[in-house]
Design a protein around this motif. Structure first.
Motif, PDB file in Angstrom:
ATOM      1  N   VAL A   1     -24.594 -24.734   9.300  1.00 20.06           N
ATOM      2  CA  VAL A   1     -25.218 -25.526   8.232  1.00 20.06           C
ATOM      3  C   VAL A   1     -25.273 -24.699   6.952  1.00 20.06           C
ATOM      4  N   ILE A   2     -25.624 -23.433   7.145  1.00 19.54           N
ATOM      5  CA  ILE A   2     -25.636 -22.523   6.001  1.00 19.54           C
ATOM      6  C   ILE A   2     -24.732 -21.347   6.354  1.00 19.54           C
ATOM      7  N   GLU A   3     -23.784 -21.061   5.492  1.00 19.91           N
ATOM      8  CA  GLU A   3     -22.874 -19.952   5.773  1.00 19.91           C
ATOM      9  C   GLU A   3     -22.712 -19.096   4.528  1.00 19.91           C
ATOM     10  N   SER A   4     -23.026 -17.827   4.678  1.00 19.54           N
ATOM     11  CA  SER A   4     -22.903 -16.920   3.546  1.00 19.54           C
ATOM     12  C   SER A   4     -21.930 -15.808   3.919  1.00 19.54           C
ATOM     13  N   LYS A   5     -20.996 -15.534   3.004  1.00 18.09           N
ATOM     14  CA  LYS A   5     -20.025 -14.464   3.254  1.00 18.09           C
ATOM     15  C   LYS A   5     -20.047 -13.463   2.123  1.00 18.09           C
ATOM     16  N   ASN A   6     -20.398 -12.235   2.458  1.00 19.88           N
ATOM     17  CA  ASN A   6     -20.406 -11.129   1.485  1.00 19.88           C
ATOM     18  C   ASN A   6     -21.120 -11.501   0.181  1.00 19.88           C
ATOM     19  N   LEU A   7     -22.254 -12.132   0.335  1.00 25.09           N
ATOM     20  CA  LEU A   7     -22.951 -12.619  -0.851  1.00 25.09           C
ATOM     21  C   LEU A   7     -23.577 -11.457  -1.644  1.00 25.09           C
ATOM     22  N   ASP A   8     -23.318 -11.442  -2.946  1.00 27.51           N
ATOM     23  CA  ASP A   8     -23.915 -10.444  -3.841  1.00 27.51           C
ATOM     24  C   ASP A   8     -24.689 -11.160  -4.921  1.00 27.51           C
ATOM     25  N   LEU A   9     -25.807 -10.554  -5.311  1.00 26.33           N
ATOM     26  CA  LEU A   9     -26.512 -11.053  -6.499  1.00 26.33           C
ATOM     27  C   LEU A   9     -27.100  -9.857  -7.212  1.00 26.33           C
TER      28      LEU A   9
END
Lengths: 260, 305
Positions: free
Chosen positions: A6-14
């Motif tokens: 449902v929620i997929e995050s890949k190598n997320l940067d902020l």
């Protein structure tokens, strides 16, 4: 579980640009959340757990990596009203009664009057506030207000519920009670829940998956799949299994602090 | 009920001080009149008295103290004179007579109310623009602030002259001066009110994908109500000042301002003071009405008990 996440995050940067230079709020965060999971995010202040939830809600814009919600970009998911968001404070409008507060999202989303009425009554029942619809927020205790705000997030039947330390400001007795209620609610509705917390027992008690995070830069240090059964009475917190998971969470938190 | 005694004591002290202050203020004329009427006064020489301080003269002529409270044109009238004049010009006059303070009060009141309505409407519209447009925030706000730094006495005659040259007279120019004074507190209060919800409230509406107008009607506007009413109370009093100032430069013959002006032309101090008191009473009544509407509205909104 082998579902589409449902929620997929890949190598997320902020990275936030501040006056003192860039601050990495999230660094290389990869995570999958399946339908119907209860996922807690735990870690010290500044570890990015709230920021991650805000990214999912499209209230913050990631600076790198990819993030999808229901297969869409967070912005599209927000516009499709894919999630209900519960903030740290109940944030009820003081000039609206409880029922009218819950009606707020329904008005904006254009539900018919009759449908609004029906949904308000249903979610009031769901959070055990039936009969309080006509009260103003100041007439309710903090715990009841937070329940009303959960009802508000549930009223339009989004599949995802994002909760940012919703019980952080409440005392422990009320908190225990609301945790128990929340589990029942989750079992009844089958929603996917993202839950940010400071409390280890709360995270272990509630979750099917615990994401341990650490600060500077905000990143995931451990992801723990809970082995606790679906049915969880409050005294499950004294079982060896529970304590073992809690121990692993604590280890994860400590690891994140090792070079401080 | 327990507050009545202290309040009465304070009022009595002010009135007593007022009577005492009237003695030196009016003593020179009182002593001169008494001398003309054949009374013994000290010193006897008029020239000597003119060079004396008022308090010293009052101290040497205690017999003339009461005379200082009954003059027709005193420098400082005393409370019972003002009250008598107020009574004479309200209750004992036909309300449509030019001698009646009710008549003059009505003239000023109508300009005040029209000006207040214009000022409030303009203020709210400007505030909405300022909150929603950065360009307006940066362009309008400095002008609004600058407008209030110009003395109203300097700009009022110009407004009246300019409007007169295009044929607008009577109530409207006064109402515009009144609006000029009252829009500002409304702009400032309303901008603050419309910005008063915290970031979380705006985030919440964002999660509902609410539009700007929904955010305005459902969040910003109701949140601004307490701020608006606080501004309206300042605004209505400013409106009254504006209407009176608008009556001064034209030599108007109608209105409380005209009453003040003719009083000062003819040295009718009692008339000036009674017009001042009428103005104060009117202002208090207007503020009380706004406060009443505020209480009723906020109670209806659930913001007050």
């Amino acid at each position: 579980m082998t579902q589409v996440p449902v929620i997929e995050s890949k190598n997320l940067d902020l990275t936030f640009e501040t006056a003192d230079g860039p601050v990495a709020a999230l660094k290389d965060v990869s995570l999958q959340i399946g339908a119907g999971e209860f996922v807690s995010f735990i870690g010290p202040s500044g570890c990015g757990k709230t920021t991650f939830l805000r990214c999912v809600a499209a209230l913050e814009e990631p600076t790198g990596g990819s993030l999808t919600v229901n297969g869409m970009s967070p912005e599209e998911a927000r516009k499709a009203r894919a999630y209900g968001y519960v903030f740290q404070a109940a944030g009820l409008y003081p000039w609206r009664t409880i029922a009218k507060n819950i009606r707020l999202p329904l008005e904006i989303m254009g539900f018919s009057r009759a449908e609004q009425e029906e949904r308000v009554n249903r979610v009031l029942e769901l959070v055990d506030l039936a009969g309080f619809g006509g009260k103003y927020p100041w007439q309710l205790s903090g715990g009841m207000q937070q329940r009303a705000s959960i009802a508000r997030a549930l009223s339009f039947d989004a599949d995802i519920l994002l909760m940012d330390e919703p019980f952080g400001a409440l005392d422990e007795i009320v908190r225990d009670h609301l945790n128990e209620e929340l589990l029942k609610l989750w079992a009844r509705t089958g929603k996917t829940i993202g839950f940010v917390t400071h409390s280890i027992p709360e995270a272990v008690y509630l979750s099917t998956k615990i994401v341990v995070m650490s600060p500077r830069p905000g990143r995931i240090t451990d992801v723990i799949e809970s082995t606790l059964p679906q049915e969880r009475p409050l005294d499950i917190r004294d079982t060896p299994e529970f304590l073992e998971i809690a121990h692993r969470v604590r280890d994860g938190l400590r690891a994140g602090h090792a070079y401080d | 009920m327990r507050t009545i005694l202290p309040v009465a004591v304070v009022v009595a002290a002010i009135v007593a001080f007022w009577y005492l202050a009237a003695i030196p203020m009016n003593i020179h004329f009182a002593v001169t009149s008494a001398q003309r009427a054949g009374a013994e006064v000290t010193p006897e020489s008029g020239a000597e008295r003119r060079n004396m301080g008022a308090i010293a003269l009052a101290a040497r002529n205690p017999a003339q103290w009461t005379d200082s409270w009954t003059q027709a044109k005193p420098r400082l009238p005393v409370p019972h004179q003002v009250v008598a004049e107020l009574w004479r010009t309200t209750a004992l006059q036909h309300p449509a007579s030019k001698q009646s303070l009710v008549y003059h009060g009505w003239v000023t009141l109508s300009a005040t109310v029209v000006g207040f309505a214009i000022g409030t409407g303009l203020g709210i519209l400007l505030a909405i623009g300022i909150v929603h447009s950065r360009a307006m925030d940066m362009s309008v706000m400095p002008w609004a602030i600058a407008s209030q730094t110009i003395p109203i006495l300097a700009i009022a005659p110009m407004i009246i002259v300019v409007l007169n040259s295009i044929g607008v007279q009577g109530l409207i120019p006064k109402a515009i001066i009144s609006a000029y004074l009252s829009f500002f507190p409304v702009v400032v209060g309303m901008v603050k009110g419309l910005r008063s919800p915290d970031a979380m409230q705006f985030d919440l509406l964002k999660t509902y994908n609410a539009s700007r107008s929904e955010t305005f009607w459902k969040l910003r506007l109701p949140a601004s109500a307490p701020y608006l009413f606080a501004s309206l109370k300042v605004g209505i009093a400013a409106s009254l000042v504006g209407a009176i100032v608008g009556e001064l430069p034209t030599g108007a013959s109608r209105g409380l301002g005209a009453r003040l002006l003719t009083g000062s032309y003819y040295g009718q101090t009692v008339q000036i003071w009674s017009a001042l008191f009428a103005t104060a009473i009117l202002a208090a009544a207007l503020v009380a009405i706004v406060a009443g509407i505020e209480r009723a509205t906020l109670k209806r909104m659930g913001l007050a008990t």
